[in-house]
Design a protein around this motif. Structure first.
Motif, PDB file in Angstrom:
ATOM      1  N   GLU A  98       1.268  -1.445   0.214  1.00  0.00           N
ATOM      2  CA  GLU A  98       0.129  -0.228   0.465  1.00  0.00           C
ATOM      3  C   GLU A  98       1.100   1.286  -0.450  1.00  0.00           C
ATOM      4  OE1 GLU A  98      -3.897  -0.556   2.953  1.00  0.00           O
ATOM      5  OE2 GLU A  98      -2.302   1.208   3.093  1.00  0.00           O
ATOM      6  N   PHE A 134       0.367  10.961  -8.612  1.00  0.00           N
ATOM      7  CA  PHE A 134       0.298  10.430  -8.548  1.00  0.00           C
ATOM      8  C   PHE A 134      -0.669   9.002  -9.301  1.00  0.00           C
ATOM      9  CE2 PHE A 134      -4.385   8.041  -8.681  1.00  0.00           C
ATOM     10  CZ  PHE A 134      -4.699   7.294  -7.859  1.00  0.00           C
ATOM     11  N   ARG A 166       0.966   5.601 -11.495  1.00  0.00           N
ATOM     12  CA  ARG A 166       0.145   4.516 -11.957  1.00  0.00           C
ATOM     13  C   ARG A 166       0.123   4.697 -13.462  1.00  0.00           C
ATOM     14  NH1 ARG A 166      -6.448   5.651 -11.142  1.00  0.00           N
ATOM     15  NH2 ARG A 166      -6.454   3.407 -11.981  1.00  0.00           N
ATOM     16  N   ALA A 182      -0.783  -1.945 -11.061  1.00  0.00           N
ATOM     17  CA  ALA A 182      -1.957  -1.488  -9.892  1.00  0.00           C
ATOM     18  C   ALA A 182      -3.464  -1.687  -9.405  1.00  0.00           C
ATOM     19  CB  ALA A 182      -1.494  -0.131 -10.236  1.00  0.00           C
ATOM     20  N   THR A 213      -7.341   1.260  -6.743  1.00  0.00           N
ATOM     21  CA  THR A 213      -5.997   2.250  -6.014  1.00  0.00           C
ATOM     22  C   THR A 213      -7.785   3.657  -5.861  1.00  0.00           C
ATOM     23  OG1 THR A 213      -4.313   1.878  -7.035  1.00  0.00           O
ATOM     24  CG2 THR A 213      -4.902   3.788  -7.820  1.00  0.00           C
ATOM     25  N   ARG A 232      -3.691   6.704  -2.705  1.00  0.00           N
ATOM     26  CA  ARG A 232      -3.090   5.390  -2.587  1.00  0.00           C
ATOM     27  C   ARG A 232      -3.683   4.665  -3.253  1.00  0.00           C
ATOM     28  NH1 ARG A 232      -6.536   2.092   2.143  1.00  0.00           N
ATOM     29  NH2 ARG A 232      -7.046   0.080   0.008  1.00  0.00           N
ATOM     30  N   ILE A 233      -2.574   3.740  -3.723  1.00  0.00           N
ATOM     31  CA  ILE A 233      -2.708   2.614  -4.523  1.00  0.00           C
ATOM     32  C   ILE A 233      -2.546   1.054  -4.339  1.00  0.00           C
ATOM     33  CG2 ILE A 233      -0.443   2.293  -6.808  1.00  0.00           C
ATOM     34  CD1 ILE A 233       0.216   5.032  -6.863  1.00  0.00           C
TER      35      ILE A 233
END
Lengths: 274, 321
Positions: free
Chosen positions: B235, B244, B248, B255, B259, B265-266
């Protein structure tokens, strides 16, 4: 005979009910649904108002606005001609509420609950039509009282009772037509629209408001023998203490035809699942 | 007629609506006191399955029995053994709770004397007293749902179907309903419960069926489902929006679809534990992503669900929740 079996040793279930038990349960279920619909009726007094508002509307409008013009052709006081027709129309409005109520049960998911219960499924419609007929009687009395305040006179008490009974009867027949529509389309808004298709032609192309002689020739056969006309003519004869001819017989025949066609049809459509 | 101790037994159930196959091949058994969780996104076929087994919908293929009785050939017997609540079966809004229970009690043919005692018992047991004599239309969502469930229990049925009973409920009402379900199960009732919530299935179900597009994609206890997914989840909390998006891009399909762009948060499922995690973190750092926090954790049912059903189902769920 009823066969009872306990599938896990603790619970009795009815597996193969006798015809007598089936009938007794159908009666019990119809009574239960009627009890439920009567509670709903008392919780929604506005429904009674809706049921009579169109009748009262026609009574006032036709009497005071068109009364002079139409009345000239009837040969006697137009209110005495109009009120019987309005009674029949009011009963028809009540029939439309069968349609609306049943459709609402579908939209709200109550019918799905009923379907999951060990009950006679026809009872859902039967109970509702009886509840609507009872409310119809109240609505008809209300319209009659308003008519009397406007100057209408019943020829006899017996005639008044018979007229209301006959109007309730034709309304009851149409209740099952309404039930069939609701069981088919199952959506309140659609039901409201579809009701207009049978309600308005039958209502306006009838002797409820004007005598058949005032209509074009091609319309006269339909306007003479369609159910609203014969019921209006019969009720008119009864309340005015005039000869009814074969109109009562014809009305009863129409009620029988409506029930014969639409009771099985609506039950079939109601029970049908995808 | 009975083949096992199962109260509810379903084999190779199928249902099509036109050309759409809503349920393709669903089988399960539920014994007394067991809770079966049907877990899946909206439109997965949960309601269709429940409706078929509870006699509300025609079965196209396969078999279903309740208490050993065939749902297709003996629906009138099956209806004596089941209670249905949730999306599929509502209560009458114009009636009070007491009147609704009276209505259903009468239709279940519970004898008059037993009926009123049973209704009082249910009202007390489920704490309906405060609103028992108000029309259902005045209830809050939680009160309404509780009445829905209680209405299914009037006849004390051995099999109960609860179709998304907690959808749209606040956390308190939800946990109250969970208590009701648990006490039902401890009384020996066989329960089929559908839900979109993994936590709910995790907490209540003895066995979970994950359904997606009409098919069972996984089946097992909550524990085995989590074990089956032999991987941890990394996480990562990203510092800013640009980071972010960049992350990605760098991670691509690695991922997790869970997400979350809102919280930056990924989630990344990782097979190689610490080594793989470090490599991933380094890759992100080299790519210019500022990482404010991270942790390596055990998978939750959420992760299982997403791994099994894929991103498109998740989107469908997001629309409805």
């Amino acid at each position: 005979m009823t066969t009872r079996n306990t599938y896990d040793g603790t619970r009795a279930v009815v597996i193969d009910p006798s015809v007598a038990l089936r009938l007794r349960r159908a009666g019990h279920d119809t009574g239960t649904v009627l009890w439920r619909d009567m509670i709903r009726t008392t919780r929604q007094p506005e429904m009674l108002v809706f049921a009579v508002v169109m009748g009262v509307f026609f009574l006032v409008l036709f009497n005071y606005v068109f009364g002079g013009a139409i009345g000239a052709g009837t040969g006697y006081d137009y209110l005495q001609y109009l009120l019987p027709g309005v009674l029949v129309i009011t009963a028809l409005q009540g029939a439309q509420q069968t349609s609306m109520g049943l459709a609402a049960d579908f939209s709200e998911g109550v019918n799905d609950r009923f379907r999951s219960l060990p009950m006679n499924q026809s009872a859902v419609i039967a109970g509702r039509t009886i509840a609507d007929a009872l409310r119809n009687i109240a609505g008809l009395i209300l319209v009659a009282v308003i008519g009397m305040l406007m100057g209408f006179r019943f020829a006899s008490f017996g005639g008044a009772v018979a007229a209301i009974a006959l109007a309730t009867g034709i309304g009851y027949g149409f209740s099952w037509l309404g039930a069939a529509i609701a069981a088919k389309v199952r959506q309140s808004d659609m039901v409201g629209m579809l009701s207009m298709f049978w309600l308005f032609p039958l209502m306006l192309a009838s002797t409820a408001f004007a005598p058949v002689e005032s209509m074009p020739g091609w319309l006269q056969p339909f306007a003479t023998y369609q159910p609203i006309s014969v019921a209006s003519d019969a009720v008119r004869g009864l309340v005015n203490g005039m000869p009814v001819g074969d109109t009562i017989t014809l009305t009863l025949a129409w009620i029988a035809v409506l029930l014969f066609v639409f009771v099985p049809m609506s039950v079939h459509l109601y029970r049908k699942v995808d | 007629m009975r083949t096992s101790d199962a109260v509810i037994a379903v084999q190779h159930l199928r249902k099509s609506f036109g050309s759409v196959e809503a349920v393709k091949d669903v089988s399960f058994e539920v014994g007394p006191g067991q809770v079966l969780g049907l877990l899946g996104p909206n439109g997965a076929g949960k309601t269709t399955t429940i409706n078929m087994v509870s006699t509300l919908l025609k079965i196209d293929g396969g078999e279903a029995t309740v208490g050993g009785f065939d749902v297709r050939t003996q629906p009138e017997v099956v209806r004596q053994l089941i209670g249905v609540a949730g999306q599929s079966a509502a209560v009458d809004e114009k009636l009070t709770a007491r009147e609704n229970l009276e209505l259903f009690g009468r239709l279940y043919k519970i004898p008059r004397g037993k009926r009123s005692a049973r209704i009082e018992e249910l009202i007390k047991q489920l704490d309906l007293g405060a609103f028992a004599d108000r029309p259902a239309s005045t209830y809050s969502g939680g009160e309404r749902r509780r009445l829905d469930v209680v209405a299914a229990l009037v006849a004390d049925p051995p099999a109960v179907f609860l179709d998304e009973p907690t959808t749209g409920l606040d956390p308190r009402s939800r946990s109250e309903l969970w208590g009701t379900v648990r006490s039902l199960a401890s009384n020996g009732v066989a329960i089929v419960l559908s839900t979109q919530y993994l936590e709910e299935a995790d907490r209540l179900a003895d066995e979970i069926l994950v359904i997606d597009r009409g098919e069972i994609v996984a089946q097992g206890t909550p524990e085995t489902l989590k074990q089956d997914l032999e991987r941890d989840v990394l996480e990562i909390q990203v510092g800013d929006r640009n980071g972010f998006e960049r992350a990605r891009e760098l991670l691509g399909p690695d991922a997790n679809p869970a997400t979350d762009a809102e919280t930056l948060r990924i989630d990344i499922p990782v097979h190689g534990g610490a080594d793989r995690s470090l490599a991933l973190l380094r890759q992100l750092q080299d790519g210019g992503v500022s990482i404010s926090n991270f942790q390596l954790r055990q998978p939750t049912l959420d992760d299982v669900f997403l791994a099994l059903t894929g991103p498109s189902s998740m989107e469908a769920e997001e629309i409805t929740t």
